[in-house]
Motif scaffolding. Structure first.
Motif, short mmCIF file in Angstrom:
data_model
loop_
_atom_site.label_atom_id
_atom_site.label_comp_id
_atom_site.label_asym_id
_atom_site.label_seq_id
_atom_site.Cartn_x
_atom_site.Cartn_y
_atom_site.Cartn_z
N TYR A 216 0.82 -1.21 0.00
CA TYR A 216 0.00 0.00 0.00
C TYR A 216 0.85 1.27 0.00
CZ TYR A 216 -3.65 -3.36 1.14
OH TYR A 216 -4.51 -4.44 1.11
N TYR A 217 1.83 1.30 0.88
CA TYR A 217 2.74 2.45 0.91
C TYR A 217 3.96 2.10 1.76
CZ TYR A 217 0.84 3.53 5.56
OH TYR A 217 0.46 3.45 6.87
N SER B 256 7.40 3.88 4.19
CA SER B 256 7.93 5.03 4.91
C SER B 256 9.30 4.67 5.47
CB SER B 256 6.99 5.45 6.06
OG SER B 256 6.86 4.38 7.00
N VAL C 152 9.71 0.76 6.25
CA VAL C 152 8.55 -0.01 6.68
C VAL C 152 7.52 -0.01 5.55
CG1 VAL C 152 6.68 -0.20 8.35
CG2 VAL C 152 8.96 0.53 9.11
N LYS D 203 3.71 -1.10 4.40
CA LYS D 203 2.36 -1.53 4.80
C LYS D 203 1.82 -2.42 3.68
CE LYS D 203 0.44 0.12 7.97
NZ LYS D 203 0.34 -0.23 9.41
N ASN E 99 -0.84 -6.10 2.58
CA ASN E 99 -2.06 -6.81 2.97
C ASN E 99 -1.75 -8.01 3.87
OD1 ASN E 99 -0.82 -8.14 0.83
ND2 ASN E 99 -2.73 -8.89 -0.05
N VAL F 216 4.56 -4.89 7.47
CA VAL F 216 3.51 -5.00 8.47
C VAL F 216 2.15 -5.02 7.80
CG1 VAL F 216 4.88 -3.80 10.22
CG2 VAL F 216 3.39 -2.49 8.74
N LYS G 24 -2.11 -4.49 7.57
CA LYS G 24 -2.91 -3.27 7.65
C LYS G 24 -3.24 -2.89 9.10
CE LYS G 24 -6.07 -4.75 4.78
NZ LYS G 24 -7.30 -4.78 3.98
N GLU H 201 -1.50 -3.81 11.81
CA GLU H 201 -0.34 -3.88 12.70
C GLU H 201 0.30 -2.52 12.92
OE1 GLU H 201 2.47 -7.10 11.91
OE2 GLU H 201 1.08 -7.83 10.39
N GLN H 202 0.97 -2.39 14.09
CA GLN H 202 1.73 -1.17 14.38
C GLN H 202 3.11 -1.28 13.76
OE1 GLN H 202 0.64 1.58 16.03
NE2 GLN H 202 -1.39 0.65 16.13
N GLN H 203 3.66 -0.13 13.34
CA GLN H 203 5.02 -0.13 12.79
C GLN H 203 6.05 -0.41 13.87
OE1 GLN H 203 5.89 3.34 10.47
NE2 GLN H 203 4.12 3.11 9.14
#
Length: 436
Positions: free
Chosen positions: A380-381, A383, A393, A395, A397, A430, A432, A434-436
């Motif tokens: 998805y993206y 960072s 990191v 993100k 599915n 990670v 959708k 989940e925390q980074q």
């Protein structure tokens, strides 16, 4: 600059124990065997608002072998560099002739000297008056192991210099690691232009990780010369060498950049690979140094051949940067620290979120991840939350759908878009929710 205080004395009077007591941490290796400390060890300390650098030195005796003469020279060099000296003696042994010889050298140095009489907790204090004959003023009775009297001692030491402000911590910390006898101490000495560390053909001369501040090319560095790391099975349990290797590993963990020194005359070995692996796993940028290049029989293709050998041996860290040098002749040593600064800059590099997602989007468009378990991974993206090493990191599915080969493809895409040579890059995936 912070004031400098040197601890000197005979072997086994408790200098390293006192060093650890004042610094509040295990800076120096402590053992009942005399002569454990050989090089000078530095630690930044504070007492009642006064900040200073403390130097632990090797024990001074009248031995005439090459190493003991070098230890003695190192100790007296520490006195020359210091603003004040702690002369440590042993109340149980009393005043020995060698104490008188050391006291004479200290008096000639014209440096402020505070006389400390150690091990006062385990022996009679009746013979403390004998120490007045050393001509160094009032002796301070202390117990380095338990801390008794150390506060009064430090009050006397700090009275010899004005309060000093701590200098900035912007120096780059560089650990010099490798097997025994590959030339680590010689390389450090060449970089600082002085025989700062003891150099000997005997493997294992350096035991502690030794920090040395130095300025090269207008930039400040802290060079950490470490003990040579042999294979684990060659090191006896509970031996001094075992603790020295643990200290070398700790130096890797606390450094900004690691220099991995390899003996160019024998090429990269399995142990060199393991040491480089420790640096890689610690996430540290590094420079692989082929030392003793002056002793290698070579032609126009030798360097390329050795670099190819390194690529095969260090395939797990294909990002490595290497340089061939000679600590003995100084060949290319001046370029080494430029390379160190460059790999640290690469490890500190950030990619803006917009540009990062453009890079990843183009990589996915060129080669989509393959479907697994009937499902196709979706990114998805991305960072970049941190640097040193760069961490990216993603993100997605479902992280379990991504094959490790595609993770490597994404890393290579990032390396093609930005210069991350010389530094590992960490990728984290990670889901959708989940925390980074």
């Amino acid at each position: 600059m912070k004031p400098v205080v040197a601890i000197v004395g005979r072997p086994n009077v408790g200098k390293s124990t006192l060093m650890n007591r004042i610094s509040g941490r295990r800076v120096a290796i402590v053992d009942d065997m005399p002569g454990v400390t050989r090089d000078r060890l530095y630690a930044d300390c504070e007492w009642c608002g006064k900040v200073f650098s403390l130097i632990d030195t090797g024990g001074i005796d009248d031995g005439e072998d090459d190493i003991m003469r070098s230890v003695r020279e190192q100790a007296y060099e520490a006195v020359r560099l210091s603003d004040a000296v702690i002369f440590l003696t042993d109340v149980k042994q009393g005043v020995l002739p060698s104490d008188g010889e050391i006291a004479e050298v200290l008096r000639r140095s014209k440096k402020p000297v505070v006389l400390a009489v150690n091990k006062a907790d385990t022996a009679s204090r009746d013979n403390v008056y004998d120490f007045y004959k050393l001509g160094l003023g009032e002796p301070y009775l202390i117990s380095a192991s338990h801390g008794g009297g150390v506060g009064d001692l430090l009050d006397a030491v700090c009275a010899e210099f004005p309060a000093a402000e701590d200098i900035g911590g912007d120096a780059l910390s560089v650990a010099v690691v490798g097997k025994p006898n590959v030339g680590k101490s010689s390389l450090v000495n060449k970089l600082i232009g002085a025989d700062r560390n003891i150099v000997s053909d005997v493997a294992g001369t350096t035991r502690d990780a030794v920090d040395t501040p130095v300025t090269v090319g207008g930039r400040d560095y802290i060079l950490i010369d470490t003990a040579g790391m042999r294979r684990k099975r060659e090191i006896a349990d509970k031996s001094i060498e075992r603790y020295s290797v643990l200290r070398a590993i700790a130096a890797i963990k606390r450094c900004d950049v690691a220099i991995v020194v390899i003996d160019a005359t024998e090429g990269a070995t399995e142990q060199d690979e393991k040491i480089a692996g420790l640096v890689h796993e610690s996430g540290k940028p590094s420079v692989i140094v082929l030392n003793k290049w002056d002793a290698v029989e070579k032609d126009a293709h030798t360097l390329d051949e050795r670099t190819l050998e390194l690529k095969e041996r260090l395939a797990f860290m294909s990002y490595f940067k290497s340089i061939a040098v000679s600590a003995k002749t100084g060949l290319r040593v001046e370029k080494l620290m430029e390379l160190v600064s460059a790999v640290h800059e690469n490890a500190s590099r950030r990619i803006s979120t917009g540009l990062l997602n453009d890079i990843i989007g183009q990589a996915v468009a060129a080669t989509e991840p393959t479907a697994r378990k009937g499902r196709r991974p979706k990114i998805y993206y991305a960072s970049q939350p941190s640097v040193c090493p760069p961490l990216f990191v993603f993100k997605v599915n479902d992280p379990e759908l991504l094959h490790f080969s595609y993770e490597r493809y994404l890393e290579n895409s990032l390396r093609r878009a930005a210069d991350f040579s010389g530094t590992p890059v960490r990728l984290k995936f990670v889901g959708k929710g989940e925390q980074q």
